[in-house]
Motif scaffolding. Structure first.
Motif, short mmCIF file in Angstrom:
data_model
loop_
_atom_site.label_atom_id
_atom_site.label_comp_id
_atom_site.label_asym_id
_atom_site.label_seq_id
_atom_site.Cartn_x
_atom_site.Cartn_y
_atom_site.Cartn_z
N PRO A 44 0.80 -1.24 0.00
CA PRO A 44 0.00 0.00 0.00
C PRO A 44 0.82 1.28 0.00
O PRO A 44 0.33 2.32 -0.45
CB PRO A 44 -0.83 -0.12 1.28
N ALA A 45 2.06 1.21 0.48
CA ALA A 45 2.89 2.42 0.48
C ALA A 45 3.25 2.80 -0.96
O ALA A 45 3.46 1.92 -1.81
CB ALA A 45 4.16 2.19 1.29
N PRO A 46 3.33 4.10 -1.26
CA PRO A 46 3.64 4.54 -2.64
C PRO A 46 5.12 4.40 -2.97
O PRO A 46 5.82 5.37 -3.26
CB PRO A 46 3.20 6.00 -2.63
N VAL A 47 5.60 3.16 -2.94
CA VAL A 47 7.03 2.86 -3.11
C VAL A 47 7.21 1.90 -4.28
O VAL A 47 6.42 0.98 -4.46
CB VAL A 47 7.60 2.24 -1.82
N VAL A 48 8.25 2.13 -5.06
CA VAL A 48 8.71 1.16 -6.05
C VAL A 48 10.17 0.87 -5.76
O VAL A 48 10.98 1.80 -5.62
CB VAL A 48 8.53 1.69 -7.49
N THR A 49 10.50 -0.40 -5.64
CA THR A 49 11.85 -0.81 -5.27
C THR A 49 12.70 -1.13 -6.50
O THR A 49 12.19 -1.34 -7.60
CB THR A 49 11.80 -2.04 -4.36
N TYR A 50 14.01 -1.18 -6.28
CA TYR A 50 14.95 -1.65 -7.31
C TYR A 50 16.20 -2.10 -6.59
O TYR A 50 16.44 -1.76 -5.43
CB TYR A 50 15.28 -0.53 -8.32
N VAL A 51 17.01 -2.92 -7.27
CA VAL A 51 18.27 -3.40 -6.71
C VAL A 51 19.42 -2.87 -7.55
O VAL A 51 19.30 -2.75 -8.78
CB VAL A 51 18.29 -4.95 -6.63
N ALA A 52 20.51 -2.52 -6.90
CA ALA A 52 21.71 -2.08 -7.61
C ALA A 52 22.67 -3.27 -7.70
O ALA A 52 23.30 -3.63 -6.70
CB ALA A 52 22.36 -0.90 -6.90
N ASP A 53 22.72 -3.89 -8.86
CA ASP A 53 23.60 -5.04 -9.02
C ASP A 53 24.21 -5.06 -10.41
O ASP A 53 23.95 -4.19 -11.23
CB ASP A 53 22.87 -6.35 -8.69
N VAL A 320 19.21 -6.00 -27.97
CA VAL A 320 18.47 -5.01 -27.19
C VAL A 320 19.42 -4.36 -26.20
O VAL A 320 20.13 -5.04 -25.46
CB VAL A 320 17.29 -5.65 -26.45
N CYS A 321 19.44 -3.05 -26.18
CA CYS A 321 20.42 -2.35 -25.33
C CYS A 321 19.81 -1.08 -24.74
O CYS A 321 20.06 0.02 -25.21
CB CYS A 321 21.68 -2.02 -26.12
N PHE A 322 18.98 -1.24 -23.72
CA PHE A 322 18.52 -0.10 -22.93
C PHE A 322 19.44 0.02 -21.72
O PHE A 322 19.76 -0.97 -21.08
CB PHE A 322 17.07 -0.30 -22.46
N ARG A 323 19.86 1.23 -21.40
CA ARG A 323 20.68 1.47 -20.22
C ARG A 323 20.07 2.61 -19.41
O ARG A 323 19.62 3.62 -19.97
CB ARG A 323 22.12 1.84 -20.61
N LEU A 324 20.07 2.46 -18.10
CA LEU A 324 19.55 3.50 -17.22
C LEU A 324 20.53 3.72 -16.07
O LEU A 324 21.09 2.77 -15.52
CB LEU A 324 18.19 3.10 -16.63
N THR A 325 20.72 4.98 -15.70
CA THR A 325 21.48 5.31 -14.51
C THR A 325 20.55 5.27 -13.30
O THR A 325 19.31 5.23 -13.43
CB THR A 325 22.09 6.70 -14.61
N ARG A 326 21.14 5.31 -12.13
CA ARG A 326 20.34 5.37 -10.90
C ARG A 326 19.43 6.60 -10.92
O ARG A 326 18.25 6.53 -10.56
CB ARG A 326 21.26 5.41 -9.68
N GLU A 327 19.98 7.72 -11.38
CA GLU A 327 19.19 8.95 -11.42
C GLU A 327 18.01 8.82 -12.37
O GLU A 327 16.91 9.30 -12.09
CB GLU A 327 20.08 10.13 -11.84
N GLU A 328 18.21 8.15 -13.50
CA GLU A 328 17.12 7.95 -14.45
C GLU A 328 16.05 7.03 -13.88
O GLU A 328 14.85 7.25 -14.08
CB GLU A 328 17.67 7.40 -15.77
N ILE A 329 16.47 5.97 -13.19
CA ILE A 329 15.50 5.08 -12.55
C ILE A 329 14.67 5.85 -11.52
O ILE A 329 13.44 5.73 -11.48
CB ILE A 329 16.21 3.87 -11.91
N HIS A 330 15.34 6.66 -10.72
CA HIS A 330 14.61 7.47 -9.73
C HIS A 330 13.62 8.41 -10.42
O HIS A 330 12.46 8.54 -9.98
CB HIS A 330 15.60 8.27 -8.89
N ARG A 331 14.07 9.04 -11.48
CA ARG A 331 13.20 10.00 -12.17
C ARG A 331 11.97 9.30 -12.75
O ARG A 331 10.85 9.81 -12.66
CB ARG A 331 13.99 10.71 -13.28
N LEU A 332 12.16 8.14 -13.35
CA LEU A 332 11.05 7.41 -13.94
C LEU A 332 10.05 6.95 -12.88
O LEU A 332 8.83 7.05 -13.07
CB LEU A 332 11.57 6.19 -14.72
N ILE A 333 10.56 6.46 -11.77
CA ILE A 333 9.67 6.01 -10.69
C ILE A 333 8.90 7.19 -10.11
O ILE A 333 7.69 7.11 -9.87
CB ILE A 333 10.49 5.27 -9.61
N GLU A 334 9.61 8.28 -9.88
CA GLU A 334 8.95 9.46 -9.31
C GLU A 334 7.92 10.05 -10.26
O GLU A 334 6.83 10.46 -9.84
CB GLU A 334 10.00 10.50 -8.94
#
Length: 353
Positions: A44-53, A320-334
């Motif tokens: 229920p919390a407005p959170v989306v998770t991800y792992v840095a690996d 297939v070659c999509f790449r995202l930085t941590r900042e881009e992942i945060h921006r997309l989730i937000e």
């Protein structure tokens, strides 16, 4: 159809016939909205998770010859490699420097390496980088080790755990239907063997993920077979932390298939969230679908954005070659209306700088 929707909303579990009705006939946006309701019930919390690996392939030498794989090299073929300690160290140090907490380590079915190679590899990581979580060796690899070295699956897992293995990825599942596997990966373990490895891993206390690669030579009913096989295993063990459905990428492979459309992917993702009522987390696939569809998938049942994926080679080999930085992942989730939270393999939050 309304009866099935009402059953799901009231917390009921759907059967195979009801799942087929949803897959075949439910309007896409209504199906997505239902999956999102379940997602919000679980999280229920407005959170989306991800792992840095980082995905580290310790070798690309493989005797399987799966028709869908564009990455492997046959034994003796030019371009085959086994990772050196120097390269492994560099990759792990780069991962740690980028705030990574985990490596996903897989390779092929190498016929010539001794089992001690894998134990020593894990021991080197444990001694040199004790903070890194080692998420490694898919069920087909474990099953192959057991046959090649004359051990039981239980013994293979016990020895790998003792050497430093922390959890197992859900790779090599493809479609958990033997008639499909016999066409696309005839030299790889059966669906029953894949599930048996996971059950033994769960019995030994290892947590794992489960995946589904769809859109090659299977039919829609085979995708349902796969979902219900995962659900039945989870009923018995409770060891899967997440389910990760992703679409087959045909370029450079020996399978001629039409790449699936975004609506086809979203339908399977939503159905996964509805059928797998006993799996807490559903991961979206920006690596194969791109960031915008992955963002949309957060409203079709997904609650996890997958991996920062500092390195990935297998899907890349299929074009297939999509790449995202941590900042881009945060921006997309937000931008999708959620708060990004880095997590570990068991979905506990990770403190980051």
């Amino acid at each position: 159809m309304q009866d099935i929707f009402d059953k799901v909303r009231s917390g009921g579990r759907i059967d195979r016939q009801e799942a087929a009705a949803l897959y075949e006939s439910a309007p896409l946006h209504a199906l997505g909205a239902l999956a999102h309701e379940i997602r919000l019930r679980k999280h229920p919390a407005p959170v989306v998770t991800y792992v840095a690996d980082r995905n580290i392939n310790y070798s690309n030498i493989c005797s399987c010859g799966c028709r869908f794989c564009a990455f492997f090299k046959a034994p003796g073929q030019e371009g085959g490699y086994v990772i050196s300690r120097e390269d492994l160290s560099r990759k792990i140090e780069e991962t740690l420097a980028l705030g990574g907490t985990q490596i996903l380590m897989q390779g092929g079915h190498h016929p010539d390496l001794p089992f001690e190679f894998y134990e020593e590899l894990l021991g080197f990581i444990r001694e040199s980088y004790p903070s890194i979580h080692v998420h490694a060796f898919s069920p087909p690899e474990i099953h192959y080790f057991a046959g090649l070295y004359g051990m039981s699956v239980a013994e293979v897992l016990q020895r790998l755990r003792k050497a430093g293995l922390h959890s197992i990825p859900g790779g090599g599942a493809e479609i958990l239907v033997n008639e499909v596997r016999e066409r696309v990966s005839p030299n790889k373990c059966s669906a029953d063997a894949w599930l048996a490895v996971m059950e033994e891993a769960h019995a030994q206390g290892l947590r794992t993920t489960a995946t589904m690669m769809f859109g090659h030579e299977e039919e829609p009913e085979h995708r349902l077979d796969h979902l219900f096989a995962v659900r039945a295993t989870q009923d018995r063990t409770g060891g899967f932390t997440a389910f990760i459905p992703w679409t087959f990428q045909p370029e450079n492979t020996n399978i001629k298939a039409r790449p699936l459309t975004s609506p086809e992917y979203l339908r399977v993702l939503a159905l996964s969230r509805i059928v797998l009522d006993n799996v807490d987390n559903i991961q979206v696939s920006w690596v194969t679908m791109g960031p915008k569809i992955a963002q949309l998938a957060l409203y079709f049942g997904g609650n996890d954005f997958g991996s920062l994926m500092i390195e990935e080679n297998v899907v890349r080999a299929a074009g297939v070659c999509f790449r995202l930085t941590r900042e881009e992942i945060h921006r997309l989730i937000e931008a999708a209306g959620f708060r990004p939270v880095q997590r570990n393999m068991t979905y506990q939050p990770v403190e980051t700088a």
